[in-house]
Design an enzyme around this catalytic site. Structure first.
Site, short mmCIF file in Angstrom:
data_model
loop_
_atom_site.label_atom_id
_atom_site.label_comp_id
_atom_site.label_asym_id
_atom_site.label_seq_id
_atom_site.Cartn_x
_atom_site.Cartn_y
_atom_site.Cartn_z
CB CYS A 179 68.87 64.54 59.81
SG CYS A 179 68.11 65.40 59.72
NE ARG A 192 68.17 58.55 57.31
CZ ARG A 192 66.53 58.54 57.19
NH1 ARG A 192 67.55 57.19 56.52
NH2 ARG A 192 66.54 58.36 57.70
CD1 TRP A 232 68.85 67.48 53.12
CD2 TRP A 232 66.78 68.51 54.51
NE1 TRP A 232 67.44 67.52 52.02
CE2 TRP A 232 66.31 68.23 53.22
CE3 TRP A 232 65.56 68.28 55.03
CZ2 TRP A 232 64.87 68.96 52.45
CZ3 TRP A 232 64.28 69.01 54.69
CH2 TRP A 232 64.30 69.25 53.17
CG ASN A 259 65.99 61.85 60.94
OD1 ASN A 259 65.41 62.73 60.57
ND2 ASN A 259 64.64 61.16 60.89
N GLY A 260 64.06 63.93 62.38
CA GLY A 260 62.65 64.59 62.68
C GLY A 260 62.52 65.64 63.03
CD GLU A 276 60.93 59.43 38.29
OE1 GLU A 276 60.35 59.58 38.49
OE2 GLU A 276 61.77 58.76 38.27
CE LYS A 319 65.03 60.68 38.54
NZ LYS A 319 64.46 60.12 40.03
CD GLU A 358 64.79 63.31 42.07
OE1 GLU A 358 64.85 62.79 42.87
OE2 GLU A 358 64.99 62.31 40.81
CG HIS A 394 44.74 73.22 27.43
ND1 HIS A 394 44.07 73.86 26.63
CD2 HIS A 394 44.65 71.99 27.42
CE1 HIS A 394 43.49 72.89 25.68
NE2 HIS A 394 43.48 71.95 25.83
CE LYS A 427 67.07 57.13 47.92
NZ LYS A 427 66.79 56.61 46.39
C1 G6P Z 1 62.33 61.75 48.03
C2 G6P Z 1 63.43 60.93 47.18
C3 G6P Z 1 63.14 60.48 45.88
C4 G6P Z 1 61.66 59.43 46.20
C5 G6P Z 1 60.70 60.43 47.47
C6 G6P Z 1 59.74 59.34 47.84
O1 G6P Z 1 62.43 62.40 47.82
O2 G6P Z 1 64.26 61.74 46.91
O3 G6P Z 1 63.45 59.67 45.23
O4 G6P Z 1 60.86 59.50 44.87
O5 G6P Z 1 61.71 60.80 48.42
O6 G6P Z 1 60.97 58.33 48.65
P1 G6P Z 1 59.97 57.22 49.03
O7 G6P Z 1 60.82 56.66 49.91
O8 G6P Z 1 58.65 57.10 49.82
O9 G6P Z 1 59.18 56.14 47.82
#
Ligand code: G6P
Length: 593
Positions: free
Chosen positions: A2, A27, A71, A97-98, A466, A470, A473, A489, A588
């Site tokens: 958050c 966030r 969040w 937050n937490g 990755e 993407k 996401e 497999h 994020k």
């Molecule tokens: C979240 C974000 C990702 C990021 C991941 C790890 O899931 O949406 O974009 O890769 O956290 O975050 P960090 O800050 O540890 O790279």
């Protein structure tokens, strides 16, 4: 997870809080709210985005307040569950937050004592606890309340009639921003960049007392001083400018990010990766991370093994935290853009407890990871606002290349060529960006499918992962990243003309096997979209569509390929009308385990 903000000064707090909250939405963005304090408390909150909340509020003149963008963890997004949360008397407000892990028992106890708890959140108990312990001093009440609390928190408390904010943290980030006769508390630097670049990082166990005159920190009953940091990011870097979304802006920043990050490492060759901090004979290098950073870590394994001849083991930090065996004589690298990902922080602490010293690669100066690491290597990506990581991923790869080159076992000629190759990467990435229209058109065709596979081998296997991440996401297409060798497999059972496969064909020892995969895919009728070097005739025969990739040393091909996949995902999401910078249910910075 958050975003939290607090402001106190001489100006109206409301527009400043709303502005900072809008910058914190990355966030979490399922609900938001603000509380303002004068002689009474005014609270406005709902399960809406910040711009919508702003429209429902009257103009308010108070000069002190707190805000929150959520969040959801405990309780669905709703008005009652949105923060700030208040005590029974409606005089104390808290943003958090937490996770308060013992909130159920606290809730029962407080209810038995007569407190009326109205939301399903873990946070609300904090407001009631502060009310319970309040004996005329907010700071003392916050301190007493936190003694009862287990779990993680970054909180700001506000009380009607008191011209101050009280802030505290445990395992969750919190900063204090110092302005001119106005001061801030925030979960993150980008929130306050428009107002000040002077920040103080709170430590676990600190109580921050913020008034319009200044910020103070108390700890164990004593006043303590903490260093003030000057933030080098500028406010424009955290704004979209002419771009429609942060994601595409950040994708386009990548040539510059590579240039800046590499230039800094080249200028400090000796000291960047001083792995002597991880002393002792080396068996294995652990590389730990989550999300996209984990994919960089996985690519790092291939890069370090090939260039430095060091055995490397990449692990998802959350899973590493379940392993009971940490070998002695381990060197470890933790990669985290934000420096606040709870699972990664826990992994760092476990390694350190086991006697292992940890180098952290992060983007955020002063982040928790940087403060608990033995050594920190910064990537110079600038503020990354898009939830889907792009430029930080590229900068993390740069750090890993530099690390591998610092310990390089390759001969001097190859080393020269590699350094030359690194310097040429910004131009090569630009070539991919110049191909944006073609990729966008292809993304339009991809966007009609519900399921996609993304495959690669060797150092491009993490890039396939990755690329799939993407797509998931931002476009919500179900995309699975696979090691191409594993396709037969299981996943083959799903191949049909309704399941396109995005395949990365690199010019290395994986090429022949990838061509065989393409034949197998084609004979099952699945459309093949192939990333390959321009003019690769063998690929042209097998692919339904090609994304032409400039020629680079194969070890650098992840950099080029991932940019193409980022564009593919971005434009697929755009075709599908998705909220690209704010994907549903994501955040994020994941500060809960
Ligand atoms: C979240 C974000 C990702 C990021 C991941 C790890 O899931 O949406 O974009 O890769 O956290 O975050 P960090 O800050 O540890 O790279």
């Amino acid at each position: 997870m958050c975003g939290i903000i607090g402001f106190i000064g001489e100006r109206q707090a409301q527009p400043i809080l709303l502005d900072c909250l809008a910058k914190l939405e990355y966030r979490g963005y399922d609900s938001c709210g603000i509380a303002l304090a004068g002689n009474s408390l005014k609270v406005y909150k709902d399960a809406v985005r910040v711009d919508k909340l702003a429209k429902t509020m009257p103009l308010l003149s108070e000069t002190v307040g707190i805000g929150h963008t959520r969040w959801a963890t405990h309780g669905e997004p709703s008005q009652v569950n949105a923060h700030p949360h208040c005590d029974c008397g409606g005089r104390i407000a808290v943003v958090h937050n937490g996770i308060v892990t013992n909130y159920q028992s606290l809730r029962q106890k407080l209810t038995a004592e007569g407190h009326n708890i109205v939301s399903e959140t873990d946070t609300e108990v904090l407001a009631h606890l502060i009310e319970k312990y309040y004996k005329g001093n907010l700071e003392e009440a916050v301190k007493a309340a936190l003694r009862d609390v287990e779990g993680s928190y970054a909180i700001i408390a506000l009380m009607a009639g008191e011209s101050k904010l009280v802030a505290a943290r445990k395992d969750s980030p919190l900063i204090m921003g110092i302005g001119d006769r106005e001061n801030f508390v925030a979960s993150d630097v980008p929130a306050i960049l428009d107002y000040t670049k002077r920040v103080v990082y709170l430590e676990d166990g600190d109580i921050g007392i913020v008034t319009k005159e200044g910020v103070r920190i108390r700890r164990d009953g004593r006043e303590v001083t903490r260093e003030e940091h000057k933030i080098l990011w500028n406010a424009e870097q955290a704004q979209k400018g002419a771009y429609e979304h942060f994601m595409i802006k950040e994708i386009h920043e990548q040539p510059k990010v590579i240039r800046v990050t590499v230039a800094e490492y080249m200028a400090n060759t000796e000291s960047v990766f001083d792995l002597t901090v991880t002393s002792g004979h080396l068996d294995t290098m652990f590389i730990l991370a989550c999300g996209s950073s984990y994919h960089a870590a996985l690519a790092g394994k291939y890069i370090i093994e090939e260039l430095a001849g060091i055995s490397a083991r990449s692990e998802i930090a959350s899973e590493f935290n379940y392993s009971s065996f940490i070998p002695a004589r381990t060197r470890a690298i933790a990669i985290t853009q934000s420096g606040e990902t709870a699972d990664t922080l826990r992994a760092i602490k476990r390694l350190e407890e086991a006697g292992c010293r940890v180098v952290v690669i992060t983007n955020v100066v002063g982040s928790t990871a940087s403060r608990i690491a033995d050594r920190t290597v910064y990537i110079r990506a600038g503020p990354e606002i898009s939830v889907a990581a792009t430029k930080s991923f590229i900068a993390q790869l740069m750090a890993l290349y530099w690390l591998a080159l610092s310990y390089s076992k390759v001969d001097i000629r190859r080393l020269d060529n590699l350094i030359k190759g690194l310097r040429q990467l910004p131009g090569k990435v630009q070539q991919v960006l110049d191909n944006e229209d073609t990729i966008a058109e292809l993304a339009g065709r991809l966007s009609v499918y519900d399921n996609v596979f993304s495959i690669g081998r060797g150092v491009n296997f993490p890039i396939a992962l990755e690329g799939a991440l993407k797509l998931k996401e931002v476009s919500y297409i179900h995309a699975e990243g696979y090691a191409a060798g594993e396709l037969k497999h299981g996943p083959f059972a799903l191949l049909s003309n309704r399941t396109p496969v995005v395949a990365i064909v690199a010019q290395d020892n994986t090429r022949e096997a990838m061509l065989t995969n393409l034949k197998e895919i084609k004979s099952r009728g699945a459309p093949a979209i192939v990333l390959a070097e321009e003019g690769d005739e063998a690929v042209e025969e097998l692919a339904d569509s090609i994304i032409a990739i400039p020629s680079v040393d194969a070890i650098f091909s992840p950099v080029i390929n991932v940019v193409a996949l980022q564009l593919l995902a971005y434009y697929a999401a755009k075709h599908r009308g998705c909220p690209i910078d704010f994907p549903r249910n994501l955040a994020k910075s994941v500060t809960v385990e």
